[in-house]
Motif scaffolding. Structure first.
Motif, PDB file in Angstrom:
ATOM      1  N   PHE A  38       0.831  -1.207   0.000  1.00  0.00           N
ATOM      2  CA  PHE A  38       0.000   0.000   0.000  1.00  0.00           C
ATOM      3  C   PHE A  38       0.862   1.251   0.000  1.00  0.00           C
ATOM      4  O   PHE A  38       2.007   1.212   0.454  1.00  0.00           O
ATOM      5  CB  PHE A  38      -0.947  -0.015   1.211  1.00  0.00           C
ATOM      6  N   GLY A  81      -3.257   1.692   3.527  1.00  0.00           N
ATOM      7  CA  GLY A  81      -3.063   0.549   4.440  1.00  0.00           C
ATOM      8  C   GLY A  81      -2.989   0.999   5.884  1.00  0.00           C
ATOM      9  O   GLY A  81      -2.315   0.362   6.702  1.00  0.00           O
ATOM     10  N   ALA A 110       1.022   3.353   4.813  1.00  0.00           N
ATOM     11  CA  ALA A 110       0.796   2.246   5.746  1.00  0.00           C
ATOM     12  C   ALA A 110       1.692   2.425   6.961  1.00  0.00           C
ATOM     13  O   ALA A 110       2.735   3.081   6.870  1.00  0.00           O
ATOM     14  CB  ALA A 110       1.098   0.909   5.061  1.00  0.00           C
ATOM     15  N   MET A 117      -7.535  -0.891   1.776  1.00  0.00           N
ATOM     16  CA  MET A 117      -6.796  -2.142   1.521  1.00  0.00           C
ATOM     17  C   MET A 117      -7.570  -3.002   0.523  1.00  0.00           C
ATOM     18  O   MET A 117      -8.044  -2.473  -0.480  1.00  0.00           O
ATOM     19  CB  MET A 117      -6.507  -2.845   2.855  1.00  0.00           C
ATOM     20  N   SER A 151      -8.122   1.840  -1.913  1.00  0.00           N
ATOM     21  CA  SER A 151      -7.405   0.549  -1.977  1.00  0.00           C
ATOM     22  C   SER A 151      -5.887   0.735  -1.910  1.00  0.00           C
ATOM     23  O   SER A 151      -5.148  -0.234  -1.779  1.00  0.00           O
ATOM     24  CB  SER A 151      -7.764  -0.172  -3.278  1.00  0.00           C
ATOM     25  N   GLU A 152      -5.431   1.988  -1.963  1.00  0.00           N
ATOM     26  CA  GLU A 152      -3.980   2.266  -1.835  1.00  0.00           C
ATOM     27  C   GLU A 152      -3.607   2.617  -0.403  1.00  0.00           C
ATOM     28  O   GLU A 152      -2.442   2.851  -0.094  1.00  0.00           O
ATOM     29  CB  GLU A 152      -3.582   3.403  -2.787  1.00  0.00           C
TER      30      GLU A 152
END
Ligand code: NHW
Ligand code: U53
Length: 389
Positions: free
Chosen positions: A251, A385, A254, A348, A382-383
């Motif tokens: 990711f 974390g 994160a 995520m 979704s990138e």
């Protein structure tokens, strides 16, 4: 100016959106700690700063009470977060924490706690740059003291105290839009106790649906299905740390957890955080991990229910067990433990299971922010974390 305070701060400004000439990275350079303002910012004369010693039962109870009565509510004022005392102690005392970053405001005469803001140190990676940042949370001004510009003073004071520790970046989330989100995420909710969620008015009976049909729709098996699925234990910390670090490296933003961080944040703590893993029955290798934290909410203005028992998806790693099956086992455990709802953000790889496991989209968004750190492009959920409590 629309954001009189935020337009004075080293954060991405709306007017800069689209200016791709601005480099990714710190917006302001650090100054020598000796040049950081040594004395606290001025408060209105009736109030004084206080450092909240969360270890003290009495002070922890004051913080709990302020938050339980004055912290975040949803837009329809149906719920208010009700962080427990043991949750607050967990959230505010990670490895390397600073008591001085647990900041309160008291009324001078009565000593009543009327405002709060906290920071904790955390190693956070943005791209391939790992920086120790402050994670800012629990900003709260008593309902009776709102709209007096107290929040900017609280924010400047926590910034000053973070600077004194030679830390120059921060991360925070909010439901409100401020300059300028690095990502905007959506909450999703999986009913575990649909009858209660309908009783409180959060959910509604679907068209052509009876209550018994609705209860059946959300029914879950009595026990988990994955062979080798068990609670995490202290002896698992090294393996879980390896598994999680590897998984989070994919990711853009994160946390950068070491074993002490994993022990603090992920070892099961009753009523606060639950973690399970899959230990292969053949090889005894730890291949998967799933965790959720417990954050109840007060249910406002309902005769029959006063507390919503909610589980929040935390960090999950799937390398052998399909994430769908892993998360379904987490739902099964949460149902066994009498949670009313299991919540998850679309960060995520969560999007891959949300619809199939019967999560429904919430109407609340959660915006992620970095302080004094510009990213060239906003991130897709979704990138991301990083989960902030
Ligand atoms: C290098 C280290 C750096 C460390 C620091 C990093 C930054 C950390 C930043 C903090 C991160 C916290 C993260 C966190 O805790 C998780 S987000 C939860 C925030 N808390 C709540 O929503 C609880 C209920 N609400 C309240 O207690 C008050 O409404 C608060 C205190 C929220 C605002 O009190 P108020 O009486 O309603 O308002 P004024 O005092 O009159 O002030 C108005 C100004 O405050 C700006 N505002 C409003 N809500 C905000 C929010 N959630 N973040 C940041 N700013 C927020 C607003 O845009 C305006 O500025 P502008 O005029 O420029 O627009
Ligand atoms: C039943 C689904 O909603 C919640 O679980 C819930 C509970 N308490 C809150 C308190 C303040 C609040 O303020 C935004 C929202 C909630 C929410 S919805 C967003 C959190 C998630 N998931």
């Amino acid at each position: 100016k629309k954001h009189k305070f935020w337009e004075t701060q080293p954060v991405g400004q709306f007017k800069d959106l689209g200016d791709t000439s601005l480099p990714e990275g710190p917006i302001e350079l650090p100054t020598p700690v000796s040049e950081v303002k040594q004395e606290p910012y001025n408060l209105p004369s009736l109030y004084e700063w206080t450092t909240c010693d969360i270890d003290s039962e009495e002070t922890c109870a004051e913080v709990y009470s302020l938050l339980t009565n004055n912290y975040v509510e949803d837009d329809e004022n149906m719920f208010r977060f009700n962080y427990s005392k043991e949750f607050l102690r967990w959230a505010l005392r990670p490895p390397g924490y600073f008591k001085s970053w647990h900041i309160g405001v008291r009324v001078k005469v009565s000593k009543k706690l009327v405002a709060f803001i906290t920071g904790i140190p955390a190693k956070i990676r943005v791209g391939d740059v790992v920086v120790t940042k402050a994670e800012i949370n629990f900003l709260c001004v008593h309902k009776k003291l709102r709209s007096k510009r107290l929040a900017p003073v609280m924010i400047k004071e926590v910034t000053r105290r973070v600077h004194l520790e030679n830390i120059w970046q921060a991360a925070y989330t909010a439901g409100v839009v401020l300059p300028t989100p690095i990502a905007t995420c959506q909450y999703w909710h999986r009913s575990l106790n649909p009858k209660k969620l309908i009783d409180v008015g959060f959910s509604r009976l679907g068209a052509r649906m009876t209550m018994s049909r609705t209860i059946k729709l959300y029914k879950l098996p009595e026990s988990t299905v994955t062979p080798g699925f068990r609670k995490m234990e202290l002896r698992d910390v090294p393996a879980v740390t390896r598994l999680l670090r590897e998984y989070l490296s994919q990711f853009i933003v994160a946390p950068y957890f070491n074993e002490d961080d994993v022990e603090h944040w992920l070892l099961p703590t009753e009523n606060v955080v639950d973690s399970y893993l899959v230990e292969s029955p053949e090889t005894h290798e730890i291949t998967d991990f799933v965790s959720f934290y417990t954050l109840p909410s007060s249910i406002l203005g309902n005769q029959n229910h006063s507390i919503l028992k909610a589980a929040y998806s935390y960090y999950n790693v799937s390398t052998k067990t399909p994430l769908l099956q892993l998360m379904n086992d987490a739902l099964i455990v949460a149902k066994q433990r009498d949670y009313d709802v299991f919540n998850a953000l679309d960060i995520m790889h969560n999007e891959s299971f949300l619809k199939e496991l019967k999560f429904g989209p919430g109407d609340g968004q959660l915006h992620y922010y970095l302080y004094n750190y510009r990213v060239k492009h906003a991130l897709k959920p979704s990138e991301l974390g990083l989960v902030l409590l």
